[in-house]
Structure formats: C-alpha cells, structure tokens
Scaffold this motif. Structure first.
Motif, short mmCIF file in Angstrom:
data_model
loop_
_atom_site.label_atom_id
_atom_site.label_comp_id
_atom_site.label_asym_id
_atom_site.label_seq_id
_atom_site.Cartn_x
_atom_site.Cartn_y
_atom_site.Cartn_z
N PRO A 168 0.82 -1.22 0.00
CA PRO A 168 0.00 0.00 0.00
C PRO A 168 0.85 1.28 0.00
O PRO A 168 0.48 2.26 -0.65
N ASN B 277 -15.24 -4.47 -4.34
CA ASN B 277 -14.70 -3.24 -3.79
C ASN B 277 -13.24 -3.46 -3.38
O ASN B 277 -12.94 -4.33 -2.56
N PRO C 194 -13.02 1.87 -8.06
CA PRO C 194 -12.56 1.04 -6.94
C PRO C 194 -13.68 0.37 -6.16
O PRO C 194 -13.46 -0.63 -5.50
N MET C 195 -14.90 0.89 -6.27
CA MET C 195 -16.04 0.28 -5.57
C MET C 195 -16.56 -0.96 -6.29
O MET C 195 -17.22 -1.80 -5.69
N GLU D 239 0.85 4.38 -2.75
CA GLU D 239 0.77 5.80 -2.41
C GLU D 239 1.84 6.61 -3.13
O GLU D 239 1.62 7.76 -3.49
N LYS E 219 -11.43 -1.82 -1.46
CA LYS E 219 -11.23 -1.60 -0.03
C LYS E 219 -11.59 -2.82 0.81
O LYS E 219 -11.25 -2.90 1.98
N ASP E 220 -12.27 -3.79 0.20
CA ASP E 220 -12.62 -5.04 0.89
C ASP E 220 -11.52 -6.09 0.72
O ASP E 220 -11.76 -7.28 0.97
N ASN E 221 -10.34 -5.65 0.27
CA ASN E 221 -9.18 -6.55 0.10
C ASN E 221 -9.45 -7.71 -0.85
O ASN E 221 -8.98 -8.82 -0.62
#
Length: 148
Positions: A30, A100, A136-137, A34, A102-104
């Motif tokens: 991650p 998503n 990303p969703m 960035e 963000k849900d890995n």
C-alpha cells in the motif's frame, strides 16, 4: 481460472523488496501504491497499471520484489528513481476477482492462489489494473501466475 500464454512485455515503474512474513507486504505494497504515479513514465502504451511480483528468493513465503508500473514501448529512457524490467513470455494461469478494492478482494484472491496446487515458475506474476479496475467500488482485477 484458465491457462493463457502471454508474450513478453517491457514495463517501467517503482519497486520495493518485501515478504509475506509477519504481514510485511500488507504495509509495503500500500505504501508503494501511495508513492506511485504513472505520469512520469515515458513511452507508456496505455494507462493500465501492472503490479508485478518477481525476483523471488524462494516462493511466496520468501522475499520478493513488487513493482508497480506501466507497459512501455522501450526501456531506453528510465526516469530517475524508477526501474525497467522485461516480463518473459510464459504460460500463466489467470485468476480474476471483482468487487470493492477496499474489501481486500485482491489479497483474498492471493490467499486462494497460495492454497492451489499450481506448478509455479516464480519468475514473474502480475496483477492488471486496467479499465475494469477504474471504479474502486466495483473493480475487476486479473491476476496472472507464471506456470511450467
């Protein structure tokens, strides 16, 4: 999952040496994302981002390099602070994950991959963040594992 043959390709990007031991990659990768910007990559073919895993010390349990970058037409001009590599032509087993980010979803797919009985080469494996991953969703990411 299905087997496909991928021709060799060149890419330029940034890298980090990491390991899955003690969840180190969960911090390093991650942070690499960035830092990554594709804007400074010269001669890129398109805006697809590749997450490449290469230079394996042993297998997925040892150290390896993670490189984030884009396909390019040439490795002649590599910006300062970046590296250029060529991914070799190989047979790959293709996995896909959707949902998503963000849900890995990508990490969860890797857990599944690590549990499979593939005859892996451990030369270069990669994730593809193309047009289908722009939201990303509701992203779709393909993962290619080099096999014998």
């Amino acid at each position: 999952m299905k087997t496909v043959q991928i021709e060799s390709f060149k890419m330029i990007g940034i890298s980090v040496r990491t390991t899955n031991e003690n969840m180190q990659a969960a911090t390093d990768i991650p942070e690499l994302w960035e830092q990554f910007t594709s804007k400074s990559i010269l001669n890129k073919i398109d805006n697809t981002v590749y997450g490449v895993y290469t230079n394996y010390e042993t297998d997925y349990t040892g150290k390896y390099d993670t490189i984030l970058g884009c396909k390019v037409t040439s490795l002649e001009e590599i910006p300062k602070g970046m590296i250029g590599i060529e991914i070799p032509k190989s047979n790959y087993t293709k996995f896909s994950t959707k949902g998503n980010l963000k849900d890995n979803i990508v990490y969860k797919k890797w857990l599944e991959i690590w549990g499979t009985k593939l005859d892996r080469k451990y030369i270069a494996d990669f994730e593809v963040y193309g047009e289908k991953a722009m939201n990303p969703m509701d992203a779709e990411v393909d993962i290619y594992i080099s096999i014998h």
